[in-house]
Design an enzyme around this catalytic site. Structure first.
Site, PDB file in Angstrom:
ATOM      1  CD1 TRP A 100      39.903  38.143  36.522  1.00 18.83           C
ATOM      2  CD2 TRP A 100      42.040  37.309  35.975  1.00 18.83           C
ATOM      3  NE1 TRP A 100      40.469  38.826  35.685  1.00 18.83           N
ATOM      4  CE2 TRP A 100      41.715  38.313  35.183  1.00 18.83           C
ATOM      5  CE3 TRP A 100      43.189  36.387  35.813  1.00 18.83           C
ATOM      6  CZ2 TRP A 100      42.348  38.825  34.085  1.00 18.83           C
ATOM      7  CZ3 TRP A 100      43.812  36.990  34.654  1.00 18.83           C
ATOM      8  CH2 TRP A 100      43.712  38.027  33.926  1.00 18.83           C
ATOM      9  CG  ASP A 168      42.208  38.123  42.546  1.00 18.80           C
ATOM     10  OD1 ASP A 168      42.505  39.254  42.760  1.00 18.80           O
ATOM     11  OD2 ASP A 168      42.389  37.685  41.401  1.00 18.80           O
ATOM     12  CE  LYS A 192      43.179  44.322  35.997  1.00 17.88           C
ATOM     13  NZ  LYS A 192      43.101  43.049  36.484  1.00 17.88           N
TER      14      LYS A 192
END
Ligand SMILES: *Cc1c(COP(=O)(O)O)cnc(C)c1O
Length: 356
Positions: A100, A168, A192
């Site tokens: 990511w 993030d 998540k």
């Protein structure tokens, strides 16, 4: 009864699922479904307002921050963050700690000068790099606080010598306490640790906006979304509502600090068993082990299929590791009970007895 270890979309509190299912049928006794009313109705505006207030309350974010619920996933923020914060002639620092983070770096390079000042790529992202200096020239330092795929997590925020952080936090927001004042921007996909896929939480420092010279498309401009209270266009109403219910649940359970204690205890149970059980090991550096996503492997790869089958028999699902790491990954988000982890560690002990 299933114990859901999927990495994302992922486990939510049972009460939250039940209440959002009821709202699909009849929201607030309106005789209408949550998903068939106007997002501009007073009933939905109340949901959005509560989601924003709970976010600020749980994270201790003061009036200098704005909270948004947007579409596009965390992946859109890889571009939106630098578009809004980084001018063409400025530079930003990024750390490369996994898949990511690499994607965030790739998009950021379209909007300014970007330096990757630390990386753990050399060891398949099995650790969090440390001991680097952050030059004060940088507009911000971008980090991925929890690396969902590789099972590493910043246990302390990096020293950045006054350079603001952008993060993030998709897979560990609301799982532990942190000093929000260090951040100009935080973003997190809901799916998540917060809600269903479709909503992305953005927390942005107001004074960080309006400083780039480029033209921004309306949908890519945080200021437009702030002005419209996250209703510049139709927000993902179901994902926002369900996220709000999860935030209520967190608050009722004692807040983020209470979640952190439970999460540390839960992850500790599993790492202790991995360390003790001679059939398993974790590739993750011991100082950087994620409390959210626990990656582990078997010394005898041939036995992986048999172990997964035993897990399934015990009701433990979603344990397959990401293809770039292999083995297993147990995601232990806020809604995962300690009981679920005890069931998994029991399967590991039984497997040692029968195959060890
Ligand atoms: C899942 C994940 C993403 C991608 O989220 P989308 O909402 O699918 O765009 C980004 N960053 C991290 C850390 C993630 O875990």
């Amino acid at each position: 009864m299933k114990y859901n270890f999927y990495a994302g979309p992922a486990i939510l509190p049972r009460e939250v699922i039940e209440e959002s299912a009821r709202a699909i049928l009849n929201f607030n006794n309106m005789g209408l479904s949550l998903i068939e009313i106007s997002h501009r109705s007073k009933e939905f505006i109340a949901v959005m307002d509560e989601a924003v207030e709970l976010t600020k309350d749980l994270l201790g974010a003061g009036s200098e921050y704005e909270v948004l619920f947007l579409g596009g996933g965390a992946s859109l923020q890889f571009a939106m963050a630098p578009m809004n914060l980084l001018d063409d002639n400025q530079s930003a620092a990024y750390t490369d700690t996994g898949t990511w983070a690499s994607k965030a770096i790739k998009d950021s390079k379209l909007y300014g000068k970007v330096d990757v000042i630390a990386s753990s790529k050399d060891k398949n992202y099995s650790y969090i790099p440390k001991g680097y200096e952050v030059d004060p020239k940088y507009r911000y330092l971008h980090i991925t606080t929890n690396n969902t795929i590789f099972g590493t997590q910043y246990k302390k925020l990096p020293e950045s010598g006054g350079v603001p952080l952008v993060a993030d936090m998709s897979s560990d927001i609301f799982s532990r306490e942190f000093d929000i004042d260090r951040f100009d921007l935080i973003y997190a996909g809901a799916q998540k640790n917060m809600g269903p896929a479709g909503a992305t939480l953005v927390i942005v420092r107001k004074s960080a906006l309006g400083k780039v010279s480029r033209q921004l498309p309306a949908m890519m401009n945080y200021s437009n979304h702030i002005e419209a209270g996250s209703m510049y266009n139709t927000p993902p109403v179901f994902a926002v509502y369900t996220s709000m219910l999860t935030l209520r649940w967190i608050k009722q359970k004692g807040g983020v600090g209470a979640m952190q204690k439970l999460n540390e205890a839960k992850a500790g149970l599993l790492y202790d068993e991995i360390d003790r059980n001679p059939m398993f090991y974790t590739p993750t550096a011991s100082d950087d082990r994620s409390d959210m996503n626990v990656c582990f492997l078997m010394n005898d790869k041939e036995l992986e299929g048999a172990f997964l089958a035993k897990c399934k028999e015990a009701g433990c699902v979603g344990l397959e590791g990401h293809r770039s790491v292999g083995g297993f990954r147990a995601s232990l988000y806020n809604a995962m009970s300690e009981e679920g982890i005890r069931v998994l560690t029991d399967v590991m002990r039984d497997f040692e007895r029968s195959h060890g």
